[in-house]
Design a protein around this motif. Structure first.
Motif, PDB file in Angstrom:
ATOM      1  N   ALA A  47       0.834  -1.207   0.000  1.00 61.37           N
ATOM      2  CA  ALA A  47       0.000   0.000   0.000  1.00 61.37           C
ATOM      3  C   ALA A  47       0.863   1.249   0.000  1.00 61.37           C
ATOM      4  O   ALA A  47       0.560   2.232  -0.684  1.00 61.37           O
ATOM      5  CB  ALA A  47      -0.924  -0.009   1.222  1.00 61.37           C
ATOM      6  N   VAL A  80      -4.566   5.888   3.849  1.00 62.24           N
ATOM      7  CA  VAL A  80      -3.507   6.875   4.043  1.00 62.24           C
ATOM      8  C   VAL A  80      -3.803   7.704   5.287  1.00 62.24           C
ATOM      9  O   VAL A  80      -4.891   8.256   5.441  1.00 62.24           O
ATOM     10  CB  VAL A  80      -3.380   7.802   2.808  1.00 62.24           C
ATOM     11  N   ALA A 106       2.060   8.513  -2.080  1.00 64.31           N
ATOM     12  CA  ALA A 106       0.806   9.126  -1.609  1.00 64.31           C
ATOM     13  C   ALA A 106       0.710  10.574  -2.059  1.00 64.31           C
ATOM     14  O   ALA A 106      -0.365  11.053  -2.424  1.00 64.31           O
ATOM     15  CB  ALA A 106       0.716   9.028  -0.088  1.00 64.31           C
ATOM     16  N   ARG A 132      -0.305  10.597  -5.697  1.00 60.27           N
ATOM     17  CA  ARG A 132      -1.732  10.296  -5.853  1.00 60.27           C
ATOM     18  C   ARG A 132      -2.587  11.505  -5.448  1.00 60.27           C
ATOM     19  O   ARG A 132      -3.602  11.804  -6.084  1.00 60.27           O
ATOM     20  CB  ARG A 132      -2.114   9.070  -5.018  1.00 60.27           C
ATOM     21  N   CYS A 184     -11.210   8.203  -1.365  1.00 59.90           N
ATOM     22  CA  CYS A 184     -10.537   7.335  -2.347  1.00 59.90           C
ATOM     23  C   CYS A 184      -9.438   6.482  -1.717  1.00 59.90           C
ATOM     24  O   CYS A 184      -9.203   5.348  -2.157  1.00 59.90           O
ATOM     25  CB  CYS A 184      -9.945   8.184  -3.472  1.00 59.90           C
ATOM     26  N   TYR A 185      -8.751   7.018  -0.711  1.00 55.41           N
ATOM     27  CA  TYR A 185      -7.597   6.334  -0.120  1.00 55.41           C
ATOM     28  C   TYR A 185      -7.701   6.344   1.414  1.00 55.41           C
ATOM     29  O   TYR A 185      -6.939   7.019   2.099  1.00 55.41           O
ATOM     30  CB  TYR A 185      -6.297   6.997  -0.574  1.00 55.41           C
ATOM     31  N   SER A 209      -1.548   4.017  -1.763  1.00 54.19           N
ATOM     32  CA  SER A 209      -2.855   3.812  -1.143  1.00 54.19           C
ATOM     33  C   SER A 209      -2.755   3.584   0.359  1.00 54.19           C
ATOM     34  O   SER A 209      -3.757   3.313   1.018  1.00 54.19           O
ATOM     35  CB  SER A 209      -3.566   2.622  -1.798  1.00 54.19           C
ATOM     36  N   GLY A 210      -1.548   3.703   0.895  1.00 61.07           N
ATOM     37  CA  GLY A 210      -1.342   3.562   2.329  1.00 61.07           C
ATOM     38  C   GLY A 210      -0.198   4.453   2.769  1.00 61.07           C
ATOM     39  O   GLY A 210       0.325   5.253   1.996  1.00 61.07           O
ATOM     40  N   SER A 270       2.295   1.818  -3.453  1.00 62.76           N
ATOM     41  CA  SER A 270       1.303   2.208  -4.458  1.00 62.76           C
ATOM     42  C   SER A 270       0.684   3.564  -4.173  1.00 62.76           C
ATOM     43  O   SER A 270      -0.009   4.121  -5.026  1.00 62.76           O
ATOM     44  CB  SER A 270       0.197   1.148  -4.523  1.00 62.76           C
ATOM     45  N   ARG A 286      -9.620  11.272   1.179  1.00 58.63           N
ATOM     46  CA  ARG A 286      -9.894  10.289   2.234  1.00 58.63           C
ATOM     47  C   ARG A 286     -10.901   9.250   1.760  1.00 58.63           C
ATOM     48  O   ARG A 286     -10.830   8.084   2.147  1.00 58.63           O
ATOM     49  CB  ARG A 286     -10.406  10.994   3.485  1.00 58.63           C
TER      50      ARG A 286
END
Length: 293
Positions: free
Chosen positions: A84, A120, A282, A285, A116-117, A89-90, A87, A114
């Motif tokens: 995550a 995080v 992150a 993104r 969408c992910y 997403s974390g 990518s 928040r």
């Protein structure tokens, strides 16, 4: 001791049968038996009682089964967290901001991100623009939001996320209330005009003054205030009309009227700033999501 050995051990312990354990793992039985035997040798204990007809866990085997399940669970959790993080997403995202961003586009952007992910962890830090740039260079924050006017952002990746014009705020009984918009600039000649103090942003102050002077309009600039709230309070108290961003109407409260100001001044812009090359996944993104707005 390797994770593969523990995985093989758990498969046998749960089925008490080497053949069925091998089939569940999609491996042949000899490598499975060898892995379990090596694990026993490394630990110095017998994990299974084996006969020609049955397999049973020893006391050490039962103890290891509990520990092995926890170890594999933690390993899988750690692997998921790292995936995550890689990518975007974390992990953690630290965002620097100041009042203009908070009063305009930032709350909606944070809400969307928040949603969408959710994995995080967001941390917000209120900072002045120069402090944000210093923190970005030091890796203390991942993304900053600031007005770009007269800031050198060449070393960063910067994207425009918000732009607005100015408005004029004054009490309802002010004589400017009846002035048509095309005549509003001329009506400020020799009139008291509240603007941000020169020390807040000298270059912006000079640009605003030059826009008036080039039109042969010479307001009596009153640069008492360092923030938008102070400008509005002074205008409400009768110290003059206040030149403020259009979005100020959202938080101004009662006692003031607002008029759109002719677009003779530099636009009020907000940019999102991050490292050009070393940004966290992150951060990439987050800024990509901003570009979709």
């Amino acid at each position: 001791m390797e994770l593969t050995q523990l995985k093989y051990f758990i498969a046998v312990a749960e089925r008490l049968h080497f053949g069925r354990a091998a089939r569940s793992l999609h491996v042949s039985q000899p490598p499975l038996s060898l892995a379990v035997r090596k694990l026993e040798e490394e630990l110095g204990v017998r994990l299974f009682e084996r006969t020609s007809r049955s397999v049973a866990l020893t006391e050490a085997g039962r103890e290891l089964l509990t520990e092995a399940r926890m170890i594999l669970s933690r390993a899988e959790h750690a692997a998921g967290r790292m995936a995550a993080l890689a990518s975007g997403s974390g992990g953690k995202l630290v965002i620097g901001y100041n009042e203009p961003a908070l009063n305009t586009m930032l709350p909606e952007a944070l809400f969307r991100f928040r949603g969408c992910y959710p994995g995080v962890d967001l941390e917000l830090r209120e900072m002045e623009p120069d402090d944000q740039l210093t923190a970005l260079r030091a890796g203390v924050i991942d993304v900053g939001f600031l007005r770009p006017f007269h800031h050198d952002l060449g070393e960063f990746s910067a994207q425009l996320v918000y732009s607005e014009n100015y408005a004029l705020a004054f009490p309802p009984d002010c004589h400017l209330a009846g002035v048509p918009e095309p005549e509003l600039v001329r009506a400020l000649d020799r009139e008291p005009l509240l603007i941000f103090a020169r020390v807040v942003n000298p270059a912006l102050f000079e640009a605003i003054a030059a826009a008036f002077y080039s039109r042969k309009v010479f307001p009596e600039f009153r640069e008492f205030a360092h923030n938008k709230g102070s400008l509005l309070a002074l205008a409400r108290a009768g110290f003059g009309a206040a030149l403020v961003p259009e979005s100020s109407v959202r938080t101004a409260g009662p006692g003031l009227e607002f008029r759109a100001f002719p677009p003779i001044l530099p636009p009020v812009e907000i940019v999102a700033v991050r490292h050009a090359a070393a940004a966290s996944p992150a951060a990439v993104r987050f800024t990509a999501l901003l570009a979709q707005s």
